[in-house]
Write an enzyme that holds these catalytic residues in place. Structure first.
Site, PDB file in Angstrom:
ATOM      1  N   GLU A  97       0.834  -1.208   0.000  1.00  0.00           N
ATOM      2  CA  GLU A  97       0.000   0.000   0.000  1.00  0.00           C
ATOM      3  C   GLU A  97       0.864   1.251   0.000  1.00  0.00           C
ATOM      4  OE1 GLU A  97      -3.498  -1.526   2.975  1.00  0.00           O
ATOM      5  OE2 GLU A  97      -2.520   0.376   3.349  1.00  0.00           O
ATOM      6  N   CYS A 103       3.103   8.451   1.781  1.00  0.00           N
ATOM      7  CA  CYS A 103       3.323   7.495   2.871  1.00  0.00           C
ATOM      8  C   CYS A 103       3.649   6.147   2.232  1.00  0.00           C
ATOM      9  CB  CYS A 103       2.053   7.425   3.718  1.00  0.00           C
ATOM     10  SG  CYS A 103       2.149   6.216   5.034  1.00  0.00           S
ATOM     11  N   CYS A 111       4.016  -7.112   8.383  1.00  0.00           N
ATOM     12  CA  CYS A 111       4.850  -6.547   9.449  1.00  0.00           C
ATOM     13  C   CYS A 111       4.888  -7.512  10.626  1.00  0.00           C
ATOM     14  CB  CYS A 111       4.290  -5.197   9.886  1.00  0.00           C
ATOM     15  SG  CYS A 111       5.329  -4.385  11.121  1.00  0.00           S
ATOM     16  N   CYS A 114       1.644  -4.560  16.360  1.00  0.00           N
ATOM     17  CA  CYS A 114       0.940  -3.499  17.106  1.00  0.00           C
ATOM     18  C   CYS A 114      -0.559  -3.816  17.095  1.00  0.00           C
ATOM     19  CB  CYS A 114       1.196  -2.138  16.473  1.00  0.00           C
ATOM     20  SG  CYS A 114       2.942  -1.732  16.360  1.00  0.00           S
ATOM     21  N   CYS A 158      -3.279  -2.151  14.686  1.00  0.00           N
ATOM     22  CA  CYS A 158      -2.920  -2.038  13.269  1.00  0.00           C
ATOM     23  C   CYS A 158      -3.303  -3.289  12.483  1.00  0.00           C
ATOM     24  CB  CYS A 158      -1.412  -1.795  13.184  1.00  0.00           C
ATOM     25  SG  CYS A 158      -0.746  -1.928  11.526  1.00  0.00           S
ATOM     26  N   CYS A 213      -2.906   2.661   8.041  1.00  0.00           N
ATOM     27  CA  CYS A 213      -1.885   1.684   7.686  1.00  0.00           C
ATOM     28  C   CYS A 213      -2.423   0.265   7.562  1.00  0.00           C
ATOM     29  CB  CYS A 213      -0.804   1.732   8.764  1.00  0.00           C
ATOM     30  SG  CYS A 213       0.324   0.373   8.720  1.00  0.00           S
TER      31      CYS A 213
END
Ligand code: SF4
Length: 346
Positions: free
Chosen positions: A91, A104, A111, A115, A118, A333
């Site tokens: 993205e 961005c 990932c 977190c 997210c 995100c």
């Protein structure tokens, strides 16, 4: 076959000469075609002789993306979902403001940081992006008819940039190079969950990019519950690394703080956060939480956001409040990739 966009300016000259293209000006022409004209086919390089183009075709690919989806927000924000060579997707979000055009960008597919607020964290890490895959996000976005320019870069898309530091810094070399994108390093921000050894390594690079650290709580236990990676580094170690970065680069650090209702937005958080940051050269960026369907958190109310901001400012902390952008196109995100992966699974 190697991706031609992966090379920095110096590396490209070296690699081309190994393949018999030894003139420096030729390498520079190719570099400009890639990063200033954003070509997706060798035949578009109209001042390169056929023999050289054939040589390039035999030895390198151009690392082209497919554009899987573009979402356009009513506020002008564009969110891109790009397909990579191995059918993975990344993205990229272009955010226009009065004078700025911020891109961005992502540094990894998925990932590993996990977190809890997210969408990308929920899906785990697939792989690092190469430098070419990072810089090609700029080229592909610049081809969109609504995009006039890119003035600022934030490594705040999918991934933890400091876990892929070598490729990220090779990409920074190309993004800042005057014969490529020519964006000043002072307009590039790298965001991290707070990987202490990598913050110190980042300080040793010559670029002096801006650093943003996801803090989200000034209580160690609370921070660990929001960001599991935080259990590897104490807040004391993290602050020392940040102080080191500031001393080495002269840059003011931004501490990102996502506002979660009843979790990190109460008065005791204001007091603790101010005590932690008051004497540091830094600012706090308060981020309204963009709620996702499977999230365990809710956003703080706007009155709480304002109270939090005023509370910190009254204690001598510099604070900015991020204006949410692209909410109607799930621009937070990892949200678009998350939805795309869910659709694939159906
Ligand atoms: S917020 Fe950033 S570092 Fe954390 S899981 Fe999501 S992509 Fe990774």
């Amino acid at each position: 076959m190697k991706n031609l966009r992966d090379f920095t300016y110096n590396e490209l000259q070296e690699d081309l000469s190994k393949n018999g293209i030894s003139q420096k000006f030729r390498s520079e022409q190719v570099y400009r075609w890639l990063h200033q004209h954003h070509v997706s086919q060798y035949d578009q390089m109209c001042n390169i002789p056929h023999s050289v183009k054939n040589n390039l075709k035999e030895n390198y690919h151009l690392g082209n993306f497919s554009t899987e989806e573009v979402k356009i927000s009513e506020d002008g924000t564009l969110k891109f979902l790009f397909g990579l060579n191995d059918r993975e997707v990344v993205e990229t979000v272009w955010i226009p403001a009065k004078k700025r055009r911020t891109l961005c960008i992502s540094s990894q597919v998925g990932c590993a940081m996990g977190c809890r607020f997210c969408s990308s964290g929920a899906m785990g890490l697939v792989r690092n992006l190469s430098a070419g895959e990072i810089v090609n996000q700029l080229s592909e976005v610049l081809k969109h008819p609504d995009v006039d320019k890119i003035t600022h870069i934030v490594f705040m898309g999918i991934g933890e940039p400091l876990q892929n530091l070598r490729q990220v810094m090779r990409a920074v070399d190309t993004i800042t190079h005057e014969k490529a994108f020519g964006i000043s390093a002072s307009r590039i921000t790298i965001s991290t969950v707070g990987l202490v050894p990598a913050i110190k390594r980042l300080a040793s690079y010559p670029y002096n990019v801006k650093l943003a650290v996801s803090l989200h709580s000034s209580f160690q236990d609370k921070r660990e519950s929001i960001m599991p990676m935080a259990e590897h580094f104490s807040l004391t170690e993290l602050m020392k690394a940040c102080d080191f970065y500031t001393a080495k680069t002269g840059k003011t650090i931004t501490f990102e703080y996502i506002m979660l209702k009843g979790i990190n937005d109460t008065q005791d958080n204001i007091v603790k956060l101010a005590a932690l940051l008051r004497k540091r050269r830094c600012k706090v960026n308060l981020i309204p939480f963009n709620e996702t369907p499977d999230s365990p958190y809710e956003p703080s109310s706007s009155s709480t956001l304002q109270r939090f901001q005023k509370g910190l400012e009254s204690k001598g902390v510099s604070v900015t409040l991020r204006t949410p952008r692209g909410r109607d196109i799930v621009a937070a995100c990892g949200q678009l990739r998350h939805i795309s992966q869910q659709n694939k699974a159906v």
